[in-house]
Structures are given as C-alpha cells and as structure tokens.
Motif scaffolding. Structure first.
Motif, PDB file in Angstrom:
ATOM      1  N   ASN A   1       7.601  -2.093  -7.862  1.00  0.00           N
ATOM      2  CA  ASN A   1       7.501  -3.483  -7.449  1.00  0.00           C
ATOM      3  C   ASN A   1       8.448  -3.663  -6.278  1.00  0.00           C
ATOM      4  O   ASN A   1       9.663  -3.459  -6.421  1.00  0.00           O
ATOM      5  N   ILE A   2       7.913  -4.018  -5.113  1.00  0.00           N
ATOM      6  CA  ILE A   2       8.735  -4.211  -3.924  1.00  0.00           C
ATOM      7  C   ILE A   2       9.085  -5.688  -3.803  1.00  0.00           C
ATOM      8  O   ILE A   2       8.203  -6.550  -3.819  1.00  0.00           O
ATOM      9  N   ILE A   3      10.377  -5.964  -3.687  1.00  0.00           N
ATOM     10  CA  ILE A   3      10.847  -7.337  -3.493  1.00  0.00           C
ATOM     11  C   ILE A   3      11.456  -7.413  -2.098  1.00  0.00           C
ATOM     12  O   ILE A   3      12.422  -6.707  -1.792  1.00  0.00           O
ATOM     13  N   LEU A   4      10.871  -8.255  -1.249  1.00  0.00           N
ATOM     14  CA  LEU A   4      11.336  -8.416   0.120  1.00  0.00           C
ATOM     15  C   LEU A   4      12.332  -9.565   0.185  1.00  0.00           C
ATOM     16  O   LEU A   4      12.014 -10.688  -0.211  1.00  0.00           O
ATOM     17  N   ASN A   5      13.524  -9.266   0.664  1.00  0.00           N
ATOM     18  CA  ASN A   5      14.598 -10.253   0.769  1.00  0.00           C
ATOM     19  C   ASN A   5      15.004 -10.410   2.227  1.00  0.00           C
ATOM     20  O   ASN A   5      15.042  -9.430   2.969  1.00  0.00           O
ATOM     21  N   SER A   6      15.337 -11.602   2.603  1.00  0.00           N
ATOM     22  CA  SER A   6      15.870 -11.826   3.946  1.00  0.00           C
ATOM     23  C   SER A   6      17.356 -11.484   3.956  1.00  0.00           C
ATOM     24  O   SER A   6      18.059 -11.700   2.973  1.00  0.00           O
TER      25      SER A   6
ATOM     26  N   GLN B   1       0.813  -1.220   0.000  1.00  0.00           N
ATOM     27  CA  GLN B   1       0.000   0.000   0.000  1.00  0.00           C
ATOM     28  C   GLN B   1       0.846   1.269   0.000  1.00  0.00           C
ATOM     29  O   GLN B   1       0.335   2.357  -0.266  1.00  0.00           O
ATOM     30  N   TYR B   2       2.143   1.139   0.271  1.00  0.00           N
ATOM     31  CA  TYR B   2       3.018   2.313   0.321  1.00  0.00           C
ATOM     32  C   TYR B   2       3.785   2.545  -0.993  1.00  0.00           C
ATOM     33  O   TYR B   2       4.537   3.495  -1.098  1.00  0.00           O
ATOM     34  N   LYS B   3       3.594   1.678  -1.936  1.00  0.00           N
ATOM     35  CA  LYS B   3       4.348   1.816  -3.184  1.00  0.00           C
ATOM     36  C   LYS B   3       3.516   2.545  -4.230  1.00  0.00           C
ATOM     37  O   LYS B   3       2.299   2.613  -4.161  1.00  0.00           O
ATOM     38  N   MET B   4       4.203   3.073  -5.205  1.00  0.00           N
ATOM     39  CA  MET B   4       3.542   3.706  -6.345  1.00  0.00           C
ATOM     40  C   MET B   4       3.077   2.599  -7.299  1.00  0.00           C
ATOM     41  O   MET B   4       3.551   1.464  -7.242  1.00  0.00           O
ATOM     42  N   ILE B   5       2.204   2.929  -8.189  1.00  0.00           N
ATOM     43  CA  ILE B   5       1.668   1.944  -9.139  1.00  0.00           C
ATOM     44  C   ILE B   5       2.780   1.337  -9.987  1.00  0.00           C
ATOM     45  O   ILE B   5       2.759   0.153 -10.311  1.00  0.00           O
TER      46      ILE B   5
END
Length: 192
Positions: free
Chosen positions: A56-61, A49-53
């Motif tokens: 693309n957020i990629i979550l990495n450990s 919800q915090y990103k722009m259209i």
C-alpha cells in the motif's frame, strides 16, 4: 496489505506557491496549504502499477523547514552578519541583496534531500566562494535570546522535511568587523 510504503514528495505547484510565500516581503501572500494524501493519491494514481499486490503506497507531501528569517520558527531565526571586503565598492544594500540571492540559490530544493543536516560552515564556504570580492567574513547570530553564537551552525531536518531560506535583506547586517559584541547581539533580541 502487508507492506505500507510511505513516499514523500513535493509537487511543482506547491513548491512554487511556497517559494512565493517565503520570499514575499509585503505580508500579502499567505502560506499555501500542503497537498493532502487524497489529492496526491488522485494526482499520482499511476504509481500503483509499480507496487506489489501486498503493498500500500501512501503519498505524503513534504514539509518545508524555513531557516533564519521571520517566517522561520523563533528558535531558527538569525541574523547573517557580513564583514565588507575592504577593497569592495559595493553598497550595503547591494551586499545584502547578493547575500540573500546566493542563499536562495544555495537552498534550492535540488541541493537538498529530505532529512538532510544543514552545516553553516558549508553555507559560509559557499558565500565566500560566490561573494568573496565583496565580503571577507560571514557569521550567523541567533536572534533568540535563549541561544548563543554557534547554536545554529548545525540544524537537522526530519525525514519528511527539506530546508528553505527564509532570510530577507532585513536579516542581513553588514558590519565593519567581527567583535565579541557582534557575536553576542542580534537585532531586536534584547540581549547585550
């Protein structure tokens, strides 16, 4: 998608599991698997919800980078050699235990950012401040026969790594004085 945003994070459960593994001296705790991108994306889906259209957020450990103990890579293994303060009545085992405890505190995740650089001079100053009544000097001697004294006094981490202490009481040695042979020789290294 025009912007790819890589975020590196560590979950509390993975951090606790890794701490249990790194501090285990019995060899019965296995190294935990890092959370996958899919697991993190599912767990932290509200971040979208915090990103722009166009993002693309990629979550990495993150990756932990163990230092000094046997669970560290061979080029990062070392012996912590401490000279006992002459006025101290602390036993050798008490000194070893307190050094490891202080190092564990020094390397808590709250004290480090991803991609930081470790400087032994800072750890040494911290140990002297915390344990100055029982130790008068501390040095770091690599166990890798291809390394020499001072090679581990600066260690860099990658942007997705953070340091963790892997040293145990078996990696701490209490000595009478700093001599040339003490600085060249680490236990089990085969170097004389």
């Amino acid at each position: 998608t025009t912007n790819i945003i890589d975020l590196y994070l560590v979950t509390q459960s993975y951090y606790i599991a890794y701490q249990n593994y790194i501090r285990d001296s019995t060899g019965t705790v296995t190294e935990p698997a890092k959370p996958t991108i899919d697991e993190l994306t599912t767990s932290y889906s509200t971040h979208d919800q915090y990103k722009m259209i166009s993002d693309n957020i990629i979550l990495n450990s993150i990756t932990f980078k163990p230092l000094f103990g046997t669970k560290a890579s061979i080029e990062l293994q070392a012996t912590i050699k401490c000279v006992k303060n002459v006025s101290s009545t602390a036993s050798v085992s008490e000194i070893k235990s307190q050094v490891v405890s202080a190092m564990n505190t020094y390397f808590t995740i709250d004290n480090w950012d991803f991609g930081d650089t470790f400087f032994f001079s800072e750890l040494s100053a911290y140990l002297h401040d915390r344990l100055g009544s029982i130790i008068s000097s501390v040095v770091l001697v690599p166990t890798d026969p291809l390394k020499s004294f001072g090679d581990l006094y600066e260690i860099r981490s990658q942007a997705n790594e953070t340091f963790v202490n892997a040293a145990t009481v078996n990696d701490v040695q209490v000595i009478d004085a700093l001599t040339g042979s003490q600085l060249r020789t680490a236990p089990n290294s085969g170097v004389v």
